[in-house]
Write an enzyme that holds these catalytic residues in place. Structure first.
Site, PDB file in Angstrom:
ATOM      1  N   HIS A   1       5.696  -1.341 -13.370  1.00  0.00           N
ATOM      2  CA  HIS A   1       4.491  -2.141 -13.628  1.00  0.00           C
ATOM      3  C   HIS A   1       4.538  -3.443 -12.812  1.00  0.00           C
ATOM      4  O   HIS A   1       3.528  -3.883 -12.283  1.00  0.00           O
ATOM      5  CB  HIS A   1       4.370  -2.478 -15.122  1.00  0.00           C
ATOM      6  CG  HIS A   1       4.036  -1.287 -15.961  1.00  0.00           C
ATOM      7  ND1 HIS A   1       2.949  -1.237 -16.793  1.00  0.00           N
ATOM      8  CD2 HIS A   1       4.640  -0.086 -16.086  1.00  0.00           C
ATOM      9  CE1 HIS A   1       2.896  -0.063 -17.393  1.00  0.00           C
ATOM     10  NE2 HIS A   1       3.924   0.651 -16.997  1.00  0.00           N
TER      11      HIS A   1
ATOM     12  N   ASP B   1      -1.927  -6.597 -17.091  1.00  0.00           N
ATOM     13  CA  ASP B   1      -1.571  -5.183 -17.184  1.00  0.00           C
ATOM     14  C   ASP B   1      -2.471  -4.573 -18.255  1.00  0.00           C
ATOM     15  O   ASP B   1      -2.555  -5.104 -19.376  1.00  0.00           O
ATOM     16  CB  ASP B   1      -0.098  -5.094 -17.598  1.00  0.00           C
ATOM     17  CG  ASP B   1       0.479  -3.719 -17.384  1.00  0.00           C
ATOM     18  OD1 ASP B   1      -0.205  -2.741 -17.731  1.00  0.00           O
ATOM     19  OD2 ASP B   1       1.609  -3.620 -16.881  1.00  0.00           O
TER      20      ASP B   1
ATOM     21  N   SER C   1      13.178   5.251 -13.108  1.00  0.00           N
ATOM     22  CA  SER C   1      13.987   4.259 -13.818  1.00  0.00           C
ATOM     23  C   SER C   1      14.152   4.530 -15.309  1.00  0.00           C
ATOM     24  O   SER C   1      14.939   3.871 -15.975  1.00  0.00           O
ATOM     25  CB  SER C   1      13.338   2.876 -13.638  1.00  0.00           C
ATOM     26  OG  SER C   1      12.045   2.877 -14.211  1.00  0.00           O
TER      27      SER C   1
ATOM     28  N   GLN D   1      14.460   3.453  -2.401  1.00  0.00           N
ATOM     29  CA  GLN D   1      13.640   4.673  -2.310  1.00  0.00           C
ATOM     30  C   GLN D   1      12.670   4.698  -1.122  1.00  0.00           C
ATOM     31  O   GLN D   1      12.484   5.730  -0.489  1.00  0.00           O
ATOM     32  CB  GLN D   1      12.880   4.902  -3.624  1.00  0.00           C
ATOM     33  CG  GLN D   1      12.059   6.191  -3.598  1.00  0.00           C
ATOM     34  CD  GLN D   1      11.709   6.695  -4.973  1.00  0.00           C
ATOM     35  OE1 GLN D   1      12.577   6.972  -5.785  1.00  0.00           O
ATOM     36  NE2 GLN D   1      10.426   6.825  -5.246  1.00  0.00           N
TER      37      GLN D   1
ATOM     38  N   ASN E   1       4.345   5.637  -9.261  1.00  0.00           N
ATOM     39  CA  ASN E   1       4.802   4.935  -8.051  1.00  0.00           C
ATOM     40  C   ASN E   1       5.485   5.896  -7.091  1.00  0.00           C
ATOM     41  O   ASN E   1       5.207   5.889  -5.891  1.00  0.00           O
ATOM     42  CB  ASN E   1       5.754   3.791  -8.417  1.00  0.00           C
ATOM     43  CG  ASN E   1       5.036   2.685  -9.147  1.00  0.00           C
ATOM     44  OD1 ASN E   1       4.190   2.008  -8.585  1.00  0.00           O
ATOM     45  ND2 ASN E   1       5.331   2.530 -10.434  1.00  0.00           N
ATOM     46  N   SER E   2       6.358   6.732  -7.608  1.00  0.00           N
ATOM     47  CA  SER E   2       7.064   7.693  -6.742  1.00  0.00           C
ATOM     48  C   SER E   2       6.068   8.637  -6.083  1.00  0.00           C
ATOM     49  O   SER E   2       6.189   8.973  -4.900  1.00  0.00           O
ATOM     50  CB  SER E   2       8.089   8.492  -7.543  1.00  0.00           C
ATOM     51  OG  SER E   2       9.104   7.640  -8.014  1.00  0.00           O
TER      52      SER E   2
ATOM     53  N   GLU F   1       4.245   6.827  -3.391  1.00  0.00           N
ATOM     54  CA  GLU F   1       5.154   6.545  -2.266  1.00  0.00           C
ATOM     55  C   GLU F   1       5.337   7.802  -1.414  1.00  0.00           C
ATOM     56  O   GLU F   1       5.279   7.748  -0.188  1.00  0.00           O
ATOM     57  CB  GLU F   1       6.498   6.026  -2.796  1.00  0.00           C
ATOM     58  CG  GLU F   1       6.392   4.618  -3.362  1.00  0.00           C
ATOM     59  CD  GLU F   1       7.565   4.214  -4.269  1.00  0.00           C
ATOM     60  OE1 GLU F   1       8.587   4.932  -4.306  1.00  0.00           O
ATOM     61  OE2 GLU F   1       7.439   3.180  -4.953  1.00  0.00           O
TER      62      GLU F   1
ATOM     63  N   ASP G   1       2.216  10.254 -17.894  1.00  0.00           N
ATOM     64  CA  ASP G   1       1.217  10.745 -16.932  1.00  0.00           C
ATOM     65  C   ASP G   1       1.765  11.779 -15.948  1.00  0.00           C
ATOM     66  O   ASP G   1       1.023  12.286 -15.101  1.00  0.00           O
ATOM     67  CB  ASP G   1       0.666   9.559 -16.136  1.00  0.00           C
ATOM     68  CG  ASP G   1       1.764   8.784 -15.394  1.00  0.00           C
ATOM     69  OD1 ASP G   1       2.929   8.830 -15.824  1.00  0.00           O
ATOM     70  OD2 ASP G   1       1.454   8.140 -14.383  1.00  0.00           O
ATOM     71  N   GLN G   2       3.059  12.078 -16.034  1.00  0.00           N
ATOM     72  CA  GLN G   2       3.707  12.835 -14.949  1.00  0.00           C
ATOM     73  C   GLN G   2       3.196  14.262 -14.793  1.00  0.00           C
ATOM     74  O   GLN G   2       3.137  14.794 -13.680  1.00  0.00           O
ATOM     75  CB  GLN G   2       5.227  12.786 -15.144  1.00  0.00           C
ATOM     76  CG  GLN G   2       5.760  11.349 -15.029  1.00  0.00           C
ATOM     77  CD  GLN G   2       7.090  11.109 -15.730  1.00  0.00           C
ATOM     78  OE1 GLN G   2       7.769  12.061 -16.102  1.00  0.00           O
ATOM     79  NE2 GLN G   2       7.460   9.848 -15.913  1.00  0.00           N
TER      80      GLN G   2
HETATM   81  N1  UDP Z   1      13.117   3.591  -7.204  1.00  0.00           N
HETATM   82  C1  UDP Z   1      14.007   3.008  -6.340  1.00  0.00           C
HETATM   83  N2  UDP Z   1      15.243   3.556  -6.230  1.00  0.00           N
HETATM   84  C2  UDP Z   1      15.624   4.657  -6.912  1.00  0.00           C
HETATM   85  C3  UDP Z   1      14.680   5.262  -7.782  1.00  0.00           C
HETATM   86  C4  UDP Z   1      13.433   4.700  -7.901  1.00  0.00           C
HETATM   87  O1  UDP Z   1      13.706   2.007  -5.683  1.00  0.00           O
HETATM   88  O2  UDP Z   1      16.775   5.064  -6.756  1.00  0.00           O
HETATM   89  C5  UDP Z   1      11.775   2.966  -7.353  1.00  0.00           C
HETATM   90  C6  UDP Z   1      10.683   3.805  -6.748  1.00  0.00           C
HETATM   91  O3  UDP Z   1      10.532   3.492  -5.374  1.00  0.00           O
HETATM   92  C7  UDP Z   1       9.470   3.471  -7.593  1.00  0.00           C
HETATM   93  C8  UDP Z   1      10.058   3.075  -8.937  1.00  0.00           C
HETATM   94  O4  UDP Z   1      11.462   2.873  -8.723  1.00  0.00           O
HETATM   95  O5  UDP Z   1       8.778   2.372  -7.032  1.00  0.00           O
HETATM   96  C9  UDP Z   1       9.892   4.156  -9.987  1.00  0.00           C
HETATM   97  O6  UDP Z   1       8.584   4.126 -10.448  1.00  0.00           O
HETATM   98  P1  UDP Z   1       7.862   5.423 -10.983  1.00  0.00           P
HETATM   99  O7  UDP Z   1       6.492   5.020 -11.405  1.00  0.00           O
HETATM  100  O8  UDP Z   1       7.934   6.514  -9.991  1.00  0.00           O
HETATM  101  O9  UDP Z   1       8.730   5.908 -12.197  1.00  0.00           O
HETATM  102  P2  UDP Z   1       9.273   5.178 -13.527  1.00  0.00           P
HETATM  103  O10 UDP Z   1      10.544   4.524 -13.152  1.00  0.00           O
HETATM  104  O11 UDP Z   1       8.212   4.204 -13.969  1.00  0.00           O
HETATM  105  O12 UDP Z   1       9.465   6.340 -14.455  1.00  0.00           O
END
Ligand code: UDP
Length: 455
Positions: free
Chosen positions: A22, A114, A280, A335, A354-355, A358, A374-375
């Site tokens: 977020h 948010d 995360s 990432q 985010n993933s 990306e 939401d996945q």
């Molecule tokens: N990320 C990262 N390194 C890792 C794993 C994840 O930098 O080893 C970052 C990734 O680029 C993304 C975020 O962590 O920006 C994960 O966000 P996402 O919405 O995909 O998943 P969440 O962590 O919220 O489940």
């Protein structure tokens, strides 16, 4: 000149929910606003501001004491209790900041909050200013929750499939988990619906997506409330390259193994590595973790796997030793750098928003294995709408077997790769265009800035 003068006097306060997924998009959006001359202050817990020390940024941080002697973020037994404490501390902090700015001559013009913190609208109102929600998930997700909010369908779902305006036909297992399993997290479901209570009062609702990605649904939402896509909120140097110092997210709540990952990837040929990460938060069960590990092993491909510290104990015994020639397992990685490395052939992901963005923006095909929230819906879009990946099948015991994982990886790395890569590169181009000068997201930001400086 007039606009510049107005902009430097225009102050926006941004309030993210303190989770990596977020803060990152809201911080990137804040930086884009700052490049247009606005003064932006981000309100976050002290512990997070401290973890960012040394990061040069054009955005000011207002640390809020999170009231915990251990230095950890507001601890609480339940989500509801956490939320209550967060609201109490941050609504006070938000009001205080607005007053403080006023006394310094930086009158706040707007609070960007948010969307899961709708009480920010009331605080802003009490201080005589407006507020605008920021949606950290896709427009598709917003449309699904909004349809439920408007009672176009009810829970528990009565039919195996749901057809909603502007959306593809959604099966039960394509729905956000809070909808397909409404008893799982009723509190979160309530939050996802209550955020719409005051959407009729806002002038802007920012979303981390881009128009071309979700064309039909954006057009439908626009007829309901003032959506403005401003994404993807990925550092400029990966896409439009307009802001030279914008190379990363500035914030990482975990420490990435940068050198180890990049050195290992450098030693591999183009498109030969499977990058695996579940973000995360997701925590797989022990049995599922074993199936995933063995599926990766059976695929016989190189793989770079992020297994967070808290998850490492679930790895099968001797797994790392036995696969060391083909693998690198780290507790966190950079990432964006990994996804944009030429050695990476596909991304096995939980499909967090985010993933997903990306991977789309960096042109990487995916194997998707959604976990919650939401996945599942993101996975549906990845496979059937954007056509850049394959979703693993879950067996009748709720497990994704090693054979299934092996099969999906080999399909995406093998016969389907060419077509998916071509599609992924198309999305990368469109994402770049959206952010570039005159692109849809850039225009939305420009128009917002032009209006807000005049308030
Ligand atoms: N990320 C990262 N390194 C890792 C794993 C994840 O930098 O080893 C970052 C990734 O680029 C993304 C975020 O962590 O920006 C994960 O966000 P996402 O919405 O995909 O998943 P969440 O962590 O919220 O489940």
């Amino acid at each position: 000149m007039e606009r510049e003068q107005g902009a430097t006097l225009t102050h926006i306060v941004v309030l993210p929910y303190p989770l990596q997924g977020h803060i990152n998009p809201m911080l990137k959006f804040s930086k884009r606003l700052a490049t247009k001359g606005l003064k932006v202050t981000l309100l976050t817990p002290k512990s997070i501001v401290e973890s960012m020390k040394g990061q040069a940024t054009s955005v000011t941080f207002e640390p809020i004491d999170d009231d915990d002697d251990s230095g950890e973020l507001i601890a609480a037994e339940t989500m509801e209790a956490y939320d209550e404490r967060f609201k109490a501390i941050f609504s006070h902090g938000l009001g205080g900041l607005i007053e403080k700015n006023k006394s310094y001559g930086y009158a706040t013009k707007l609070v960007v909050y948010d969307c899961i913190l709708p009480w920010a609208v009331d605080i802003a109102k009490q201080h005589g200013i407006g507020a605008a929600p920021f949606l950290t998930q896709s427009c598709t997700i917003a449309a699904i929750y909004y349809n439920l909010y408007q009672e176009r369908f009810t829970l528990p779902l009565q039919e195996p499939e749901v057809l909603l305006p502007s959306l593809p036909l959604l099966r039960m297992d394509d729905m956000p988990s809070f909808i397909s399993q409404p008893a799982s997290y009723p509190f979160i479901l309530r939050v996802c619906l209550e955020m719409f209570h005051n959407f009729h009062e806002v002038n802007w609702a920012f979303c981390n997506s881009f128009d071309k990605l979700e064309e039909e649904v954006v057009s439908w939402i626009s007829s309901q409330w003032p959506i403005k896509n401003i994404g993807p909120t990925i550092p400029s140097m990966y896409l439009d390259k307009r802001w030279k110092d914008d190379k990363n997210y500035d914030l990482s709540l975990f420490k990435p193994s940068v050198d180890a990952c990049m050195k290992w990837l450098d030693s591999k040929d183009t498109g030969t590595v499977v990058y695996v990460s579940f973000g995360s938060m997701a925590a797989l069960g022990e049995e599922q973790m074993e199936e995933l590990a063995l599926g990766l092993k059976r695929s016989n491909r190189y793989f770079l796997w992020v297994v967070r510290e808290s998850e490492t104990k679930k790895l099968p015994t001797k797994f790392i030793e036995e696969t060391t020639e083909r693998s690198l397992v780290v507790t966190w990685c950079p990432q964006l750098e990994v996804l944009s490395h030429k050695a990476v052939g596909c991304f096995m992901t939980h499909c967090g928003w985010n993933s997903t963005l990306e991977a789309l923006s960096l042109g990487v095909p995916m194997v998707v294995m959604p976990q919650w929230s939401d996945q599942a819906t993101n996975s549906k879009c990845v496979m059937d709408v954007w056509k850049v990946g394959i979703r693993v099948k879950v067996d009748n015991k709720g497990m994704v077997t090693r054979e299934e994982i092996e099969l999906c990886i080999n399909e995406v790395m093998g016969e389907k790769r060419k077509e998916m890569k071509r599609n992924a590169l198309k999305w990368k181009k469109l994402a770049t265009e959206a952010l570039d000068e005159g692109g849809s997201s850039d225009k939305n930001i420009e128009e917002f800035v032009a209006k807000i400086v005049q308030i």
